[in-house]
Design a protein around this motif. Structure first.
Motif, PDB file in Angstrom:
ATOM      1  N   TYR A 178       0.854  -1.183   0.000  1.00 36.60           N
ATOM      2  CA  TYR A 178       0.000   0.000   0.000  1.00 36.60           C
ATOM      3  C   TYR A 178       0.891   1.234   0.000  1.00 36.60           C
ATOM      4  CZ  TYR A 178      -2.951  -3.760   1.551  1.00 36.60           C
ATOM      5  OH  TYR A 178      -3.596  -4.961   1.640  1.00 36.60           O
ATOM      6  N   LEU A 179       0.517   2.188  -0.784  1.00 33.61           N
ATOM      7  CA  LEU A 179       1.287   3.428  -0.918  1.00 33.61           C
ATOM      8  C   LEU A 179       0.433   4.604  -0.465  1.00 33.61           C
ATOM      9  CD1 LEU A 179       2.781   2.623  -4.409  1.00 33.61           C
ATOM     10  CD2 LEU A 179       4.110   2.854  -2.310  1.00 33.61           C
ATOM     11  N   PHE A 180       1.084   5.560   0.154  1.00 29.30           N
ATOM     12  CA  PHE A 180       0.382   6.710   0.713  1.00 29.30           C
ATOM     13  C   PHE A 180       1.155   7.992   0.419  1.00 29.30           C
ATOM     14  CE2 PHE A 180      -2.333   4.192   3.577  1.00 29.30           C
ATOM     15  CZ  PHE A 180      -1.599   3.018   3.689  1.00 29.30           C
ATOM     16  N   TRP A 181       0.427   9.074   0.400  1.00 29.93           N
ATOM     17  CA  TRP A 181       1.018  10.408   0.444  1.00 29.93           C
ATOM     18  C   TRP A 181       0.374  11.168   1.604  1.00 29.93           C
ATOM     19  CZ3 TRP A 181       5.024  12.878  -1.813  1.00 29.93           C
ATOM     20  CH2 TRP A 181       5.610  12.306  -2.949  1.00 29.93           C
ATOM     21  N   TYR A 182       1.250  11.852   2.355  1.00 23.61           N
ATOM     22  CA  TYR A 182       0.802  12.709   3.446  1.00 23.61           C
ATOM     23  C   TYR A 182       1.411  14.099   3.264  1.00 23.61           C
ATOM     24  CZ  TYR A 182      -0.915   8.780   6.273  1.00 23.61           C
ATOM     25  OH  TYR A 182      -1.607   7.696   6.745  1.00 23.61           O
ATOM     26  N   LYS A 183       0.658  15.096   3.707  1.00 24.97           N
ATOM     27  CA  LYS A 183       1.126  16.472   3.699  1.00 24.97           C
ATOM     28  C   LYS A 183       1.344  16.917   5.142  1.00 24.97           C
ATOM     29  CE  LYS A 183      -0.530  21.168   2.570  1.00 24.97           C
ATOM     30  NZ  LYS A 183      -1.658  21.951   1.973  1.00 24.97           N
ATOM     31  N   GLN A 184       2.479  17.569   5.417  1.00 21.60           N
ATOM     32  CA  GLN A 184       2.747  18.088   6.748  1.00 21.60           C
ATOM     33  C   GLN A 184       2.993  19.588   6.657  1.00 21.60           C
ATOM     34  OE1 GLN A 184       6.233  16.655   8.999  1.00 21.60           O
ATOM     35  NE2 GLN A 184       4.915  16.538  10.800  1.00 21.60           N
ATOM     36  N   PRO A 185       1.970  20.382   6.917  1.00 20.38           N
ATOM     37  CA  PRO A 185       2.148  21.848   6.898  1.00 20.38           C
ATOM     38  C   PRO A 185       2.947  22.282   8.117  1.00 20.38           C
ATOM     39  CG  PRO A 185      -0.086  21.261   7.569  1.00 20.38           C
ATOM     40  CD  PRO A 185       0.605  19.983   7.213  1.00 20.38           C
ATOM     41  N   PRO A 186       3.307  23.549   8.191  1.00 25.41           N
ATOM     42  CA  PRO A 186       4.123  24.037   9.324  1.00 25.41           C
ATOM     43  C   PRO A 186       3.495  23.751  10.693  1.00 25.41           C
ATOM     44  CG  PRO A 186       4.103  25.646   7.558  1.00 25.41           C
ATOM     45  CD  PRO A 186       3.138  24.570   7.150  1.00 25.41           C
ATOM     46  N   SER A 187       2.202  23.603  10.768  1.00 29.70           N
ATOM     47  CA  SER A 187       1.555  23.313  12.054  1.00 29.70           C
ATOM     48  C   SER A 187       1.961  21.946  12.602  1.00 29.70           C
ATOM     49  CB  SER A 187       0.035  23.372  11.907  1.00 29.70           C
ATOM     50  OG  SER A 187      -0.399  22.421  10.940  1.00 29.70           O
ATOM     51  N   GLY A 188       2.416  21.050  11.739  1.00 36.45           N
ATOM     52  CA  GLY A 188       2.967  19.782  12.211  1.00 36.45           C
ATOM     53  C   GLY A 188       2.099  18.559  12.000  1.00 36.45           C
ATOM     54  N   GLU A 189       0.812  18.734  11.820  1.00 32.36           N
ATOM     55  CA  GLU A 189      -0.058  17.566  11.668  1.00 32.36           C
ATOM     56  C   GLU A 189       0.146  16.920  10.306  1.00 32.36           C
ATOM     57  OE1 GLU A 189      -4.088  18.558  12.310  1.00 32.36           O
ATOM     58  OE2 GLU A 189      -4.854  16.556  11.850  1.00 32.36           O
ATOM     59  N   LEU A 190       0.209  15.607  10.280  1.00 33.53           N
ATOM     60  CA  LEU A 190       0.300  14.871   9.022  1.00 33.53           C
ATOM     61  C   LEU A 190      -1.105  14.669   8.474  1.00 33.53           C
ATOM     62  CD1 LEU A 190       3.033  12.263   9.888  1.00 33.53           C
ATOM     63  CD2 LEU A 190       3.009  13.630   7.817  1.00 33.53           C
ATOM     64  N   VAL A 191      -1.335  15.184   7.284  1.00 23.49           N
ATOM     65  CA  VAL A 191      -2.657  15.126   6.670  1.00 23.49           C
ATOM     66  C   VAL A 191      -2.648  14.081   5.563  1.00 23.49           C
ATOM     67  CG1 VAL A 191      -4.408  16.427   5.421  1.00 23.49           C
ATOM     68  CG2 VAL A 191      -3.041  17.564   7.190  1.00 23.49           C
ATOM     69  N   PHE A 192      -3.542  13.129   5.660  1.00 27.49           N
ATOM     70  CA  PHE A 192      -3.639  12.076   4.663  1.00 27.49           C
ATOM     71  C   PHE A 192      -4.134  12.644   3.338  1.00 27.49           C
ATOM     72  CE2 PHE A 192      -4.624   8.179   2.673  1.00 27.49           C
ATOM     73  CZ  PHE A 192      -5.934   8.218   2.217  1.00 27.49           C
ATOM     74  N   LEU A 193      -3.477  12.237   2.251  1.00 30.28           N
ATOM     75  CA  LEU A 193      -3.886  12.688   0.922  1.00 30.28           C
ATOM     76  C   LEU A 193      -4.459  11.557   0.089  1.00 30.28           C
ATOM     77  CD1 LEU A 193      -0.928  15.067  -0.028  1.00 30.28           C
ATOM     78  CD2 LEU A 193      -3.178  15.688   0.873  1.00 30.28           C
ATOM     79  N   ILE A 194      -3.726  10.407   0.035  1.00 30.63           N
ATOM     80  CA  ILE A 194      -4.182   9.332  -0.829  1.00 30.63           C
ATOM     81  C   ILE A 194      -3.599   8.001  -0.365  1.00 30.63           C
ATOM     82  CG2 ILE A 194      -2.273   9.533  -2.479  1.00 30.63           C
ATOM     83  CD1 ILE A 194      -4.336   8.862  -4.695  1.00 30.63           C
ATOM     84  N   ARG A 195      -4.318   6.940  -0.621  1.00 30.24           N
ATOM     85  CA  ARG A 195      -3.868   5.573  -0.397  1.00 30.24           C
ATOM     86  C   ARG A 195      -4.101   4.782  -1.672  1.00 30.24           C
ATOM     87  NH1 ARG A 195      -6.897   0.995   0.782  1.00 30.24           N
ATOM     88  NH2 ARG A 195      -5.850  -0.657   1.959  1.00 30.24           N
ATOM     89  N   ARG A 196      -3.128   3.982  -2.039  1.00 27.19           N
ATOM     90  CA  ARG A 196      -3.234   3.137  -3.231  1.00 27.19           C
ATOM     91  C   ARG A 196      -2.784   1.739  -2.863  1.00 27.19           C
ATOM     92  NH1 ARG A 196      -6.379   4.553  -5.948  1.00 27.19           N
ATOM     93  NH2 ARG A 196      -6.394   5.522  -7.993  1.00 27.19           N
ATOM     94  N   ASN A 197      -3.495   0.704  -3.329  1.00 28.56           N
ATOM     95  CA  ASN A 197      -2.972  -0.640  -3.138  1.00 28.56           C
ATOM     96  C   ASN A 197      -2.282  -1.088  -4.425  1.00 28.56           C
ATOM     97  OD1 ASN A 197      -4.623  -2.474  -4.825  1.00 28.56           O
ATOM     98  ND2 ASN A 197      -6.304  -1.719  -3.571  1.00 28.56           N
ATOM     99  N   SER A 198      -1.477  -2.102  -4.304  1.00 24.86           N
ATOM    100  CA  SER A 198      -0.598  -2.519  -5.394  1.00 24.86           C
ATOM    101  C   SER A 198      -1.343  -3.079  -6.590  1.00 24.86           C
ATOM    102  CB  SER A 198       0.420  -3.533  -4.894  1.00 24.86           C
ATOM    103  OG  SER A 198      -0.227  -4.605  -4.231  1.00 24.86           O
ATOM    104  N   PHE A 199      -2.597  -3.414  -6.414  1.00 22.06           N
ATOM    105  CA  PHE A 199      -3.357  -3.997  -7.508  1.00 22.06           C
ATOM    106  C   PHE A 199      -4.167  -2.961  -8.278  1.00 22.06           C
ATOM    107  CE2 PHE A 199      -2.013  -8.077  -6.378  1.00 22.06           C
ATOM    108  CZ  PHE A 199      -2.086  -8.197  -5.004  1.00 22.06           C
ATOM    109  N   ASP A 200      -4.041  -1.733  -7.858  1.00 25.08           N
ATOM    110  CA  ASP A 200      -4.813  -0.671  -8.496  1.00 25.08           C
ATOM    111  C   ASP A 200      -3.859   0.358  -9.081  1.00 25.08           C
ATOM    112  OD1 ASP A 200      -7.367   1.692  -7.355  1.00 25.08           O
ATOM    113  OD2 ASP A 200      -6.520   1.269  -9.325  1.00 25.08           O
TER     114      ASP A 200
END
Lengths: 113, 113
Positions: free
Chosen positions: B33-55
């Motif tokens: 599974y692959l993910f992207w997260y965004k971390q703005p200066p405030s510090g919280e990790l914000v989920f952007l997307i999840r992908r599984n290997s079959f898609d």
């Protein structure tokens, strides 16, 4: 809104003085994670709970402990903080396991004097 | 072995430019599974997307798009018409059924007005 909450947002402690960081969640997720993130680095997993089962990472120092008294709450205890433990501590939850998306709280920034 | 490489440490663009953040991963598993997260200066990790290997379908969400290519083990992230609010550190991450999530080192994106 369902969310992950961390308190406090900023914590100052003294060298060697025990400190506890808290995390709570309203998502009713089974898994709760604690990460340590130092400046300009990726988050590093310390340990996680799958329900009541505790899973420690092999390289997590014994100085770091965790408690999960119920589904909603999880605590990170640092028994004797050193200067090197100053970091952002991030709590995350996931519904079940590694297949699932992790949702992060805002983090607690720990300063050790 | 499980590894995520984000070769771009820092990127700086001017507002309205398109920008692509690269992510290359290594794994021996066929399920992951692959993910992207965004971390703005405030510090919280914000989920952007999840992908599984079959898609392998590419995904577009507003100004964000993701290009998943198993042939090159890449999961790149493009922001179209960047805005100042896109300034953050972006993390790519990989998880596998028997391993916890592994983050890349992150790419710091600065969007200048």
């Amino acid at each position: 809104d369902a969310m992950v909450i961390q308190n406090p947002r900023y914590q100052v402690t003294q060298f060697g003085k025990p400190v506890t960081l808290s995390c709570s969640q309203t998502l009713n997720h089974n898994v709760m994670y604690w990460y340590q993130q130092k400046s300009s680095q990726a988050p590093k997993l310390l340990f996680h709970y799958y329900d009541k089962d505790f899973n420690n990472e092999a390289d997590t120092p014994d100085n770091f402990q965790s408690r999960r008294p119920n589904t909603s709450f999880c605590f990170l205890d640092i028994r004797s903080p050193g200067l090197g433990d100053a970091a952002m501590y991030l709590c995350a939850t996931a519904r079940n396991g590694v297949r699932e998306t992790q949702y992060f709280g805002p983090g607690t920034r720990l300063l050790v004097l | 072995a499980q590894k995520v490489t984000q070769a771009q440490t820092e990127i700086s663009v001017v507002e309205k430019e398109d920008v692509t953040l690269d992510c290359v991963y290594e794994t021996r598993d066929t399920t992951y599974y692959l993910f992207w997260y965004k971390q703005p200066p405030s510090g919280e990790l914000v989920f952007l997307i999840r992908r599984n290997s079959f898609d392998e379908q590419n995904e577009i969400s507003g100004r964000y798009s993701w290009n998943f290519q198993k042939s090159t083990s890449s999961f790149n992230f493009t922001i179209t018409a960047s805005q100042v609010v896109d300034s953050a550190v972006y993390f790519c991450a990989l998880s596998q059924p028997d391993n916890d999530m592994r983050f890349g080192a992150g790419t710091r994106l600065t969007v200048k007005p």
